[in-house]
Design a protein around this motif. Sequence first.
Motif, mmCIF file in Angstrom:
data_model
loop_
_atom_site.group_PDB
_atom_site.id
_atom_site.type_symbol
_atom_site.label_atom_id
_atom_site.label_comp_id
_atom_site.label_asym_id
_atom_site.label_seq_id
_atom_site.Cartn_x
_atom_site.Cartn_y
_atom_site.Cartn_z
ATOM 1 N N GLY A 87 0.791 -1.227 0.000
ATOM 2 C CA GLY A 87 0.000 0.000 0.000
ATOM 3 C C GLY A 87 0.819 1.270 0.000
ATOM 4 N N HIS A 88 1.974 1.232 -0.653
ATOM 5 C CA HIS A 88 2.853 2.409 -0.668
ATOM 6 C C HIS A 88 3.733 2.349 -1.904
ATOM 7 N N PRO A 89 4.023 3.497 -2.530
ATOM 8 C CA PRO A 89 4.942 3.494 -3.675
ATOM 9 C C PRO A 89 6.321 2.984 -3.277
ATOM 10 N N VAL A 90 6.998 2.351 -4.222
ATOM 11 C CA VAL A 90 8.355 1.857 -3.974
ATOM 12 C C VAL A 90 9.319 2.406 -5.011
ATOM 13 N N ILE A 91 10.580 2.364 -4.653
ATOM 14 C CA ILE A 91 11.685 2.684 -5.555
ATOM 15 C C ILE A 91 12.460 1.391 -5.762
ATOM 16 N N LYS A 92 12.533 0.935 -7.008
ATOM 17 C CA LYS A 92 13.197 -0.342 -7.291
ATOM 18 C C LYS A 92 14.680 -0.098 -7.562
ATOM 19 N N VAL A 93 15.517 -0.729 -6.755
ATOM 20 C CA VAL A 93 16.970 -0.589 -6.915
ATOM 21 C C VAL A 93 17.646 -1.750 -6.198
ATOM 22 N N PHE A 94 18.868 -2.047 -6.609
ATOM 23 C CA PHE A 94 19.696 -3.113 -6.033
ATOM 24 C C PHE A 94 19.136 -4.507 -6.310
ATOM 25 N N ASN A 95 18.094 -4.633 -7.141
ATOM 26 C CA ASN A 95 17.569 -5.970 -7.403
ATOM 27 C C ASN A 95 18.496 -6.788 -8.297
ATOM 28 N N GLY A 96 19.324 -6.107 -9.096
ATOM 29 C CA GLY A 96 20.248 -6.818 -9.975
ATOM 30 C C GLY A 96 21.694 -6.683 -9.548
#
Length: 220
Positions: free
Chosen positions: A121-130
Amino acid sequence: MKIGIIGAGNIGGNLTRRLTALGHDVSVANSRGPHTLTDLARETGATPVPAAEAARGAQIVVVTVPVKAVPDLPSGLLDGAAEGVAVIDTGNYYPQQRDGRIAAIEDEGITESRWTERQIGHPVIKVFNGTYAQDILERPRPAGDPDRMAVPVAGDDGAAKRAVRDLIDELGFDTVDAGGIDESWRQQPGTPVYGLRAGAEAVRQALAKASPERLPDFRA
């Protein structure tokens, strides 16, 4: 800065090590309870807490748990976080290898981070997944160093994205804006940028080459 980390695996543990070394006030949680984090706490000075308390007062929260575990995170996870909290999502959907089939991702074609947003229920910032977890410890470089790695950062909230990019710069990495969460398929598993150890220009080129079609290994 007060930072909450939910998940103490390879990525979460190494972010705890680096962020405490930089002087941040880090609370760390996992699914097994604070008593299992005493060694990490002793090593780093981080505060082990239950998952429901990890975001309390935090300006940045890192969610670094298996995608299949996201729905099991405590209800109201972010209720006590600081106003405007930025939430980092490091997760990847591995349907064959770990997570099983998630219908919304498979049938609706949404990005895995958009799905995660819906769960918490909150926006996310996608990083460090790769990013290789060990690189967080071993590959930081000062700004301007020709060997400095860059990582892609996707998200819809501009202020949160800026806060996260500033933190990553402090950690010793460049960042490349990868667009919004609906564009974050460009950095999902199987794409050219996934696992790439390179500078900003190479990361931009890899993002541009990505295809929205998931490779067979990353479909249920």
